[in-house]
Design an enzyme around this catalytic site. Structure first.
Site, mmCIF file in Angstrom:
data_model
loop_
_atom_site.group_PDB
_atom_site.id
_atom_site.type_symbol
_atom_site.label_atom_id
_atom_site.label_comp_id
_atom_site.label_asym_id
_atom_site.label_seq_id
_atom_site.Cartn_x
_atom_site.Cartn_y
_atom_site.Cartn_z
ATOM 1 N N GLY A 57 0.300 -42.632 -13.080
ATOM 2 C CA GLY A 57 0.160 -43.280 -14.379
ATOM 3 C C GLY A 57 1.488 -43.125 -15.109
ATOM 4 N N ARG A 99 9.630 -42.153 -7.986
ATOM 5 C CA ARG A 99 8.889 -43.435 -8.025
ATOM 6 C C ARG A 99 9.711 -44.408 -8.880
ATOM 7 N NH1 ARG A 99 2.569 -43.536 -9.055
ATOM 8 N NH2 ARG A 99 2.760 -45.434 -7.826
ATOM 9 N N GLN A 204 -7.784 -46.280 -7.985
ATOM 10 C CA GLN A 204 -7.706 -45.549 -9.260
ATOM 11 C C GLN A 204 -8.827 -45.968 -10.203
ATOM 12 O OE1 GLN A 204 -5.152 -47.039 -7.696
ATOM 13 N NE2 GLN A 204 -3.201 -46.041 -8.100
ATOM 14 N N ASP A 245 3.452 -50.426 -16.434
ATOM 15 C CA ASP A 245 4.452 -49.498 -15.887
ATOM 16 C C ASP A 245 5.858 -49.823 -16.377
ATOM 17 O OD1 ASP A 245 2.095 -49.397 -13.851
ATOM 18 O OD2 ASP A 245 3.250 -47.548 -13.675
ATOM 19 N N ASN A 255 2.425 -53.943 -13.673
ATOM 20 C CA ASN A 255 1.304 -52.992 -13.685
ATOM 21 C C ASN A 255 0.742 -52.979 -12.270
ATOM 22 O OD1 ASN A 255 -0.442 -51.136 -15.143
ATOM 23 N ND2 ASN A 255 -2.048 -52.659 -14.893
ATOM 24 N N LYS A 256 -0.265 -52.184 -12.065
ATOM 25 C CA LYS A 256 -0.860 -52.004 -10.729
ATOM 26 C C LYS A 256 -1.121 -53.337 -10.027
ATOM 27 C CE LYS A 256 -1.347 -48.990 -9.008
ATOM 28 N NZ LYS A 256 -0.247 -48.573 -8.102
HETATM 29 O O1 MRU Z 1 0.270 -46.090 -9.016
HETATM 30 P P1 MRU Z 1 -0.257 -45.561 -10.316
HETATM 31 O O2 MRU Z 1 -1.641 -45.028 -10.237
HETATM 32 O O3 MRU Z 1 0.714 -44.603 -10.961
HETATM 33 O O4 MRU Z 1 -0.309 -46.855 -11.244
HETATM 34 C C1 MRU Z 1 -0.776 -46.724 -12.547
HETATM 35 C C2 MRU Z 1 -0.845 -48.004 -13.277
HETATM 36 O O5 MRU Z 1 -0.516 -49.054 -12.780
HETATM 37 C C3 MRU Z 1 -1.258 -47.908 -14.711
HETATM 38 O O6 MRU Z 1 -1.977 -49.037 -15.098
HETATM 39 C C4 MRU Z 1 -0.006 -47.783 -15.584
HETATM 40 O O7 MRU Z 1 0.817 -46.764 -15.111
HETATM 41 C C5 MRU Z 1 -0.337 -47.538 -16.992
HETATM 42 S S1 MRU Z 1 -0.952 -45.933 -17.270
HETATM 43 C C6 MRU Z 1 -1.240 -45.716 -18.920
#
Ligand code: MRU
Length: 352
Positions: A57, A99, A204, A245, A255-256
Site C-alpha cells: 500500500g 518497489r 488484497q 500509487d 493504481n492496482k
Molecule cells: O501492490 P500493493 O498491494 O502495494 O498495491 C496497493 C494499491 O494499489 C493501493 O490501492 C494503493 O497503494 C493505495 S493504498 C492507500
C-alpha cells in the site's frame, strides 16, 4: 468504528532510546489467517519487507521507507562508519529500489534525505531521522482522516461503494484512504455498504479489505474482478472509490492492476469514479501517466493460488502490478486538502 480497528497501526516506530529503535509492522502476507506483527531491525530487512509485500500500500511503504532510513542511520552509527552520510545516501537509494510504482516511497525517502543534507554529527542526524520518521507516521493518520471526511461528502445516502485492492488502514499507517472515505461515510450513515473486488493476483481485496471491513462491522460483499460491470449495469453500484500509487500532474492515476477496467465500466454506466490519495501520491514532476514506472512481478503470483498451480506447465505469463487510469475517467481526486478535478491538481500545489 470498532475499538480494534480504530487502533490499527500498520507500521509503528518503537523507540528503545533516543538513538535506537525498531520498526514494528503487521505482516500482511498472513492476513486473513493471522494478524501478527513483526519487528524490522535493519535496512535489508526493511527492503525485503517492502519487496515481498509484508508491508504494502503506497502510504504504508512510504512510512516504512522513512523508518528504513532511520534504521540505516542506527546501523551506521553502531558501526562508527566513517563515510556516514555517503553510506546513508546509498541506503536511501537501496530502499528506493524495492518497489518502483508508488511515489510515496521516494517522497518519504526524499523527506529523510532533506534531513541528512541539513548536516550535523552522526548522532544529530540519526536522532533527527528517527524523529522525522515518527512525525511522518503520525501525520499519515491525520491526513487519512481528512481525506475520509472530504470524501464522505461525495457518498450518497445509503450508497453502495465499489473499491478495488486495499486502500485501507493496512495500506497506510491507519484509517486508510479509500476505506477512510468508507469509514467516515459509515460514521455519518450506517446504511452504506461496500462491494470489494477480489483483486487478482494477490487478492488484497479478498484478503485485506474484507478483513478490515468485517472487523469494523461495515457491510461488505466480495466480488471477483470481472463482475463489476454486471453489478453496475444492474444499478447496484452508486460510486467507485479507489486509492492510488502515483498520480501524474495531469491527473492520470496508477493504481492496482484492474483499476483501469473498473474506471472504463464506471464511465460506460455513469457511475462516478473517485481516487482517494494524499498529496504525497501526486508526482508533479511527470506530466502524464505514460511516465509512471509499472512494476512487473513474478509469474508465480498468476500461475498459482495458495501455492497450488492453476494452469498448464510452460504457459507464458505477464504480471504488471499496476495500471494507469486516464484522467478523463476520473471524476475527482479526494485529498487531505479537498476534492479536485484531475485538471485542477496544479492549484493544489500553488496554494500550499
Ligand atoms: O501492490 P500493493 O498491494 O502495494 O498495491 C496497493 C494499491 O494499489 C493501493 O490501492 C494503493 O497503494 C493505495 S493504498 C492507500
Amino acid at each position: 468504528m470498532s475499538e480494534f480497528h480504530s487502533k490499527i497501526k500498520t507500521v509503528e516506530w518503537i523507540k528503545t532510546s533516543e538513538l535506537d529503535g525498531i520498526s514494528r509492522m503487521v505482516d500482511q502476507t498472513l492476513i486473513p489467517y493471522e494478524y501478527k506483527k513483526i519487528d524490522i531491525k535493519t535496512t535489508k530487512q526493511m527492503y525485503d519487507a517492502i519487496k515481498t509485500m509484508i508491508v504494502r500500500g503506497a502510504p504504508a511503504i512510504g512510512i516504512s521507507g522513512a523508518h528504513g532510513v532511520a534504521l540505516c542511520a542506527i546501523e551506521l552509527l553502531k558501526k562508527n562508519e566513517e563515510n556516514f552520510v555517503e553510506e546513508l545516501k546509498k541506503g536511501i537509494d537501496y530502499l528506493n529500489s524495492s518497489r518502483p510504482t508508488a511515489v510515496n516511497l521516494s517522497w518519504a525517502l526524499n523527506e529523510q534525505l532533506k534531513i541528512v543534507e541539513k548536516g550535523g554529527t552522526k548522532e544529530e542526524i540519526t536522532h533527527a531521522l528517527i524523529e522525522n520518521a515518527i512525525k511522518l507516521e503520525n501525520e499519515d493518520i491525520e491526513i487519512n482522516k481528512k481525506i475520509g471526511d472530504f470524501g464522505a461528502q461525495i457518498v450518497p445516502k445509503g450508497a453502495t461503494i465499489l473499491t478495488h485492492c486495499n486502500a485501507g488502514a493496512l495500506a497506510t499507517v491507519g484509517y486508510g484512504t479509500a476505506l477512510g472515505v468508507v469509514r467516515s461515510a459509515y460514521a455519518n450513515d450506517n446504511t452504506i455498504q461496500v462491494f470489494a473486488d477480489e483483486t487478482r493476483p494477490r487478492q488484497q481485496g479478498a484478503r485485506i479489505t474484507t478483513f478490515e471491513l468485517v472487523e469494523d462491522g461495515i457491510p461488505v460483499t466480495l466480488i471477483t474482478d470481472g463482475m463489476c460491470s454486471y453489478f453496475m449495469k444492474k444499478g447496484m453500484i452508486d460510486v467507485v472509490v479507489v486509492g492510488a500509487d502515483r498520480i501524474a500532474a495531469n491527473g492520470d492515476t496508477a493504481n492496482k492492476i484492474g483499476t483501469y477496467t473498473v474506471a472504463i465500466a464506471a464511465k460506460y454506466h455513469n457511475v462516478p469514479f473517485y481516487i482517494a490519495a494524499p498529496k504525497s501520491t501526486i508526482d508533479m514532476s511527470i506530466k502524464t501517466g505514460d511516465e509512471i514506472p509499472i512494476e512487473l512481478r513474478g509469474e508465480e503470483e498468476v500461475t498459482t493460488i495458495n501455492g497450488k498451480k492453476i494452469c498448464a506447465d510452460g504457459v507464458k505469463v505477464i504480471n504488471p502490478s499496476f495500471d494507469v487510469t486516464p484522467n478523463e475517467l476520473i471524476d475527482g481526486i479526494i485529498t487531505e486538502c479537498g476534492i479536485f478535478k484531475p485538471q485542477e491538481l496544479k492549484n493544489l500545489f500553488m496554494k500550499s
